[in-house]
Design a protein around this motif. Structure first.
Motif, PDB file in Angstrom:
ATOM      1  N   ALA A  29       3.056   2.582  -6.188  1.00  0.00           N
ATOM      2  CA  ALA A  29       3.775   2.090  -5.903  1.00  0.00           C
ATOM      3  C   ALA A  29       4.009   2.181  -4.326  1.00  0.00           C
ATOM      4  CB  ALA A  29       5.503   2.354  -6.562  1.00  0.00           C
ATOM      5  N   VAL A  30       3.911   3.013  -3.813  1.00  0.00           N
ATOM      6  CA  VAL A  30       3.676   3.434  -2.221  1.00  0.00           C
ATOM      7  C   VAL A  30       3.044   3.089  -2.081  1.00  0.00           C
ATOM      8  CG1 VAL A  30       3.965   4.959  -0.629  1.00  0.00           C
ATOM      9  CG2 VAL A  30       5.450   5.568  -2.714  1.00  0.00           C
ATOM     10  N   VAL A  31       1.629   3.462  -2.164  1.00  0.00           N
ATOM     11  CA  VAL A  31       0.779   2.581  -2.202  1.00  0.00           C
ATOM     12  C   VAL A  31       0.370   0.814  -1.346  1.00  0.00           C
ATOM     13  CG1 VAL A  31      -1.872   2.020  -1.985  1.00  0.00           C
ATOM     14  CG2 VAL A  31      -1.188   4.242  -2.833  1.00  0.00           C
ATOM     15  N   ASP A  32       1.160   0.893  -2.485  1.00  0.00           N
ATOM     16  CA  ASP A  32       1.248  -1.507  -2.742  1.00  0.00           C
ATOM     17  C   ASP A  32       2.252  -1.637  -1.174  1.00  0.00           C
ATOM     18  OD1 ASP A  32       0.307  -2.410  -4.745  1.00  0.00           O
ATOM     19  OD2 ASP A  32       1.872  -3.139  -5.609  1.00  0.00           O
ATOM     20  N   LEU A  33       3.186  -0.564  -1.492  1.00  0.00           N
ATOM     21  CA  LEU A  33       4.388  -1.057  -0.941  1.00  0.00           C
ATOM     22  C   LEU A  33       3.923  -0.995   0.473  1.00  0.00           C
ATOM     23  CD1 LEU A  33       7.593  -1.889   0.121  1.00  0.00           C
ATOM     24  CD2 LEU A  33       7.597   1.100   0.115  1.00  0.00           C
ATOM     25  N   LEU A  34       3.006   0.538   1.044  1.00  0.00           N
ATOM     26  CA  LEU A  34       2.463   0.558   2.209  1.00  0.00           C
ATOM     27  C   LEU A  34       1.297  -0.538   2.890  1.00  0.00           C
ATOM     28  CD1 LEU A  34       2.243   4.341   2.759  1.00  0.00           C
ATOM     29  CD2 LEU A  34       3.940   2.753   3.707  1.00  0.00           C
ATOM     30  N   GLY A  35       0.562  -0.877   1.866  1.00  0.00           N
ATOM     31  CA  GLY A  35      -0.193  -2.096   2.246  1.00  0.00           C
ATOM     32  C   GLY A  35       0.752  -3.547   2.747  1.00  0.00           C
ATOM     33  N   ALA A  36       2.212  -3.831   1.654  1.00  0.00           N
ATOM     34  CA  ALA A  36       2.507  -4.854   2.180  1.00  0.00           C
ATOM     35  C   ALA A  36       3.365  -4.736   3.712  1.00  0.00           C
ATOM     36  CB  ALA A  36       3.486  -4.752   1.235  1.00  0.00           C
ATOM     37  N   ILE A  37       3.580  -3.558   4.501  1.00  0.00           N
ATOM     38  CA  ILE A  37       4.105  -3.335   5.454  1.00  0.00           C
ATOM     39  C   ILE A  37       3.146  -3.596   6.400  1.00  0.00           C
ATOM     40  CG2 ILE A  37       4.958  -1.769   6.416  1.00  0.00           C
ATOM     41  CD1 ILE A  37       6.844  -0.790   4.489  1.00  0.00           C
ATOM     42  N   THR A  38       1.685  -3.000   5.867  1.00  0.00           N
ATOM     43  CA  THR A  38       1.044  -2.870   6.823  1.00  0.00           C
ATOM     44  C   THR A  38       0.393  -4.316   7.127  1.00  0.00           C
ATOM     45  OG1 THR A  38      -0.025  -0.760   6.163  1.00  0.00           O
ATOM     46  CG2 THR A  38      -1.312  -1.468   7.584  1.00  0.00           C
ATOM     47  N   TYR A  39       0.383  -4.863   6.174  1.00  0.00           N
ATOM     48  CA  TYR A  39      -0.631  -6.732   6.533  1.00  0.00           C
ATOM     49  C   TYR A  39       0.466  -7.617   7.071  1.00  0.00           C
ATOM     50  CZ  TYR A  39      -3.073 -10.681   6.015  1.00  0.00           C
ATOM     51  OH  TYR A  39      -3.913 -12.206   6.470  1.00  0.00           O
ATOM     52  N   GLY A  40       2.267  -7.031   6.344  1.00  0.00           N
ATOM     53  CA  GLY A  40       2.751  -7.603   7.207  1.00  0.00           C
ATOM     54  C   GLY A  40       2.834  -7.222   9.182  1.00  0.00           C
ATOM     55  N   GLU A  41       2.208  -5.941   8.935  1.00  0.00           N
ATOM     56  CA  GLU A  41       2.753  -5.139  10.979  1.00  0.00           C
ATOM     57  C   GLU A  41       1.944  -6.614  11.667  1.00  0.00           C
ATOM     58  OE1 GLU A  41       4.510  -3.909  12.817  1.00  0.00           O
ATOM     59  OE2 GLU A  41       5.358  -2.286  11.591  1.00  0.00           O
ATOM     60  N   ILE A  42       0.380  -6.279  10.999  1.00  0.00           N
ATOM     61  CA  ILE A  42      -1.010  -7.004  11.695  1.00  0.00           C
ATOM     62  C   ILE A  42      -0.348  -8.944  11.230  1.00  0.00           C
ATOM     63  CG2 ILE A  42      -3.078  -7.997  10.557  1.00  0.00           C
ATOM     64  CD1 ILE A  42      -3.765  -5.225   8.783  1.00  0.00           C
ATOM     65  N   SER A  43      -0.117  -9.105  10.706  1.00  0.00           N
ATOM     66  CA  SER A  43       0.393 -10.362  10.204  1.00  0.00           C
ATOM     67  C   SER A  43       1.591 -10.867  12.006  1.00  0.00           C
ATOM     68  CB  SER A  43       1.802 -10.869   9.276  1.00  0.00           C
ATOM     69  OG  SER A  43       1.050 -12.701   8.696  1.00  0.00           O
ATOM     70  N   ALA A  44       2.642 -10.024  11.716  1.00  0.00           N
ATOM     71  CA  ALA A  44       3.583  -9.866  13.214  1.00  0.00           C
ATOM     72  C   ALA A  44       2.958 -10.044  14.322  1.00  0.00           C
ATOM     73  CB  ALA A  44       4.872  -8.972  12.661  1.00  0.00           C
ATOM     74  N   PHE A  45       1.695  -8.941  14.365  1.00  0.00           N
ATOM     75  CA  PHE A  45       0.635  -8.771  15.321  1.00  0.00           C
ATOM     76  C   PHE A  45       0.250 -10.164  16.066  1.00  0.00           C
ATOM     77  CE2 PHE A  45      -3.489  -8.866  17.248  1.00  0.00           C
ATOM     78  CZ  PHE A  45      -3.602  -8.205  17.862  1.00  0.00           C
ATOM     79  N   GLU A  46      -0.159 -11.134  14.882  1.00  0.00           N
ATOM     80  CA  GLU A  46      -0.732 -12.576  14.981  1.00  0.00           C
ATOM     81  C   GLU A  46       0.231 -13.431  15.458  1.00  0.00           C
ATOM     82  OE1 GLU A  46      -3.415 -13.541  11.651  1.00  0.00           O
ATOM     83  OE2 GLU A  46      -4.528 -12.521  12.841  1.00  0.00           O
ATOM     84  N   ARG A  47       1.451 -13.168  15.094  1.00  0.00           N
ATOM     85  CA  ARG A  47       2.884 -13.806  14.995  1.00  0.00           C
ATOM     86  C   ARG A  47       2.673 -14.132  16.911  1.00  0.00           C
ATOM     87  NH1 ARG A  47       6.035 -12.776  10.909  1.00  0.00           N
ATOM     88  NH2 ARG A  47       6.636 -11.917  12.022  1.00  0.00           N
TER      89      ARG A  47
END
Lengths: 245, 245
Positions: B33-51
């Motif tokens: 579950a933690v891996v899942d959550l960190l995966g979501a947060i990490t892609y969210g950060e990459i996505s925020a970077f792009e935005r």
């Protein structure tokens, strides 16, 4: 990325130390020219950052996206020291960059890549050419400025990445090679014509190359050797990609 | 940016030290579950970077472009530690992010800003909501993960920048306020519906909130308090922009 043609072996500015730097800057025309040059390099870096983030967005594979975004941030890390140097020289960094915004933006608009591979090649060929050019010019500057410029243009691992991805794409489909070779030629042409336009408008660079009391200039023979090296390095980069130049 | 609604005062995971962390990770479902959550947060950060880099590109003023590009690189700096943590937990970071690529990309495609101001608000509202949500969840996690999450979501100076630019724009033309308020509401709606879809598909998060032998879960009352805080903070952010929520 080995064996690129290097600038002439004993650059005229090579012996200057940091004490002589301040002497160099007493020449206000020299100072203005350096500010101009740093302005161009800085906006070029910002512009390269934007291009890399565009490429990152086009990446279909997550590791590719990540690798490119990382390179973009490394590249952006060069911006701050350049801005600081411009300020130290008593100029406003935004004003120093202003004259170069349009030429860079026009170049990018005229050479908008139509896909991921074209984007990669554009960044590789464009950054390589720009880096070669600025490093050549840097040989005629005081040592502090020269070091800053050379450091700012250090490759962020982009070259190897692009060579790998482009070679792989050509292996998978040989037909893309022809299209990409054409693209490389077009980029070189557009870059040269844009650079020429800038040089014609801003005579600070011409004055810089003409030399000063304490700085030898670049004569026509040296200038033509420089263009020879730029073209040679471009051809070598295209060959590394597996493309004819 | 003061007085945001904080998570419940004594978070159940608050007393866990790093020694207990390893105990927590013996529970394989928790680890997943933690891996899942960190995966979501990490892609969210990459996505925020792009935005943020998109916003930087839309900036008409060079200092704005520079400020946004800098924030983007600061935001991207959070990615590396997150990737490392996922690896340390024995998972592949790319695989951990993979399930979240599409939901984030769909959200961004459905809420493509039509101009610079909409882009700024989207980044501000979206990042704020995401940060609030993850920090809430983090209270139910081991202390090491919690700290990493909180650090990763630290605002890179973006909030103040957006508030300043949006307020200025409304001052110059009052009519933009109505349009932007509508935009803020739409963003909140799309974000919630996208988050709901993700939660429904990935039951690891639901399992996480349900608790474990050594971790208390979040009951319905706590869940509804959490949503109350998220909504409240969103309203406060909109008010800071000078917009009705």
């Amino acid at each position: 990325m080995t064996e690129t043609s290097s600038p002439d072996p004993s650059p005229p500015g090579g012996q200057q130390g940091s004490e002589e730097d301040s002497v160099a800057f007493e020449d206000l025309a020299y100072r203005a020219a350096v500010v101009d040059l740093l302005g161009a390099i800085t906006y070029g870096e910002i512009s390269a950052f934007e291009r890399l983030t565009d490429d990152a967005k086009l990446a279909e594979e997550l590791p590719d996206k990540l690798a490119l975004a990382k390179m973009a941030t490394v590249q952006f890390g060069h911006v701050e020291p350049l801005l600081e140097r411009i300020s130290t020289l008593g100029a406003d960094p935004m004003e120093a960059m202003a004259p170069f915004v349009k030429p860079f933006d026009v170049f990018h608009a005229q050479t908008a890549p139509s896909d991921w591979l074209e984007g990669l090649i554009k960044a590789y060929v464009g950054d390589g050419l720009a880096a070669d050019f600025y490093v050549e010019i840097a040989q005629y500057l005081d040592s502090g400025t020269r070091r800053l410029i050379v450091d700012s243009l250090a490759d962020a691992g982009h070259a190897d990445f692009v060579v790998d991805r482009v070679k792989r794409a050509i292996q998978e489909d040989h037909r893309v090679g022809g299209r990409l070779a054409l693209w490389g030629r077009r980029l070189m042409g557009e870059a040269l014509s844009q650079a020429q336009r800038v040089a014609a408008e801003r005579d600070s660079l011409a004055a810089l190359l003409a030399g000063g009391v304490d700085r030898p200039g670049m004569d026509l023979a040296a200038l033509s050797r420089m263009f020879g090296r730029l073209t040679e390095n471009h051809a070598r980069r295209m060959a590394e990609l597996g493309l004819d130049s």
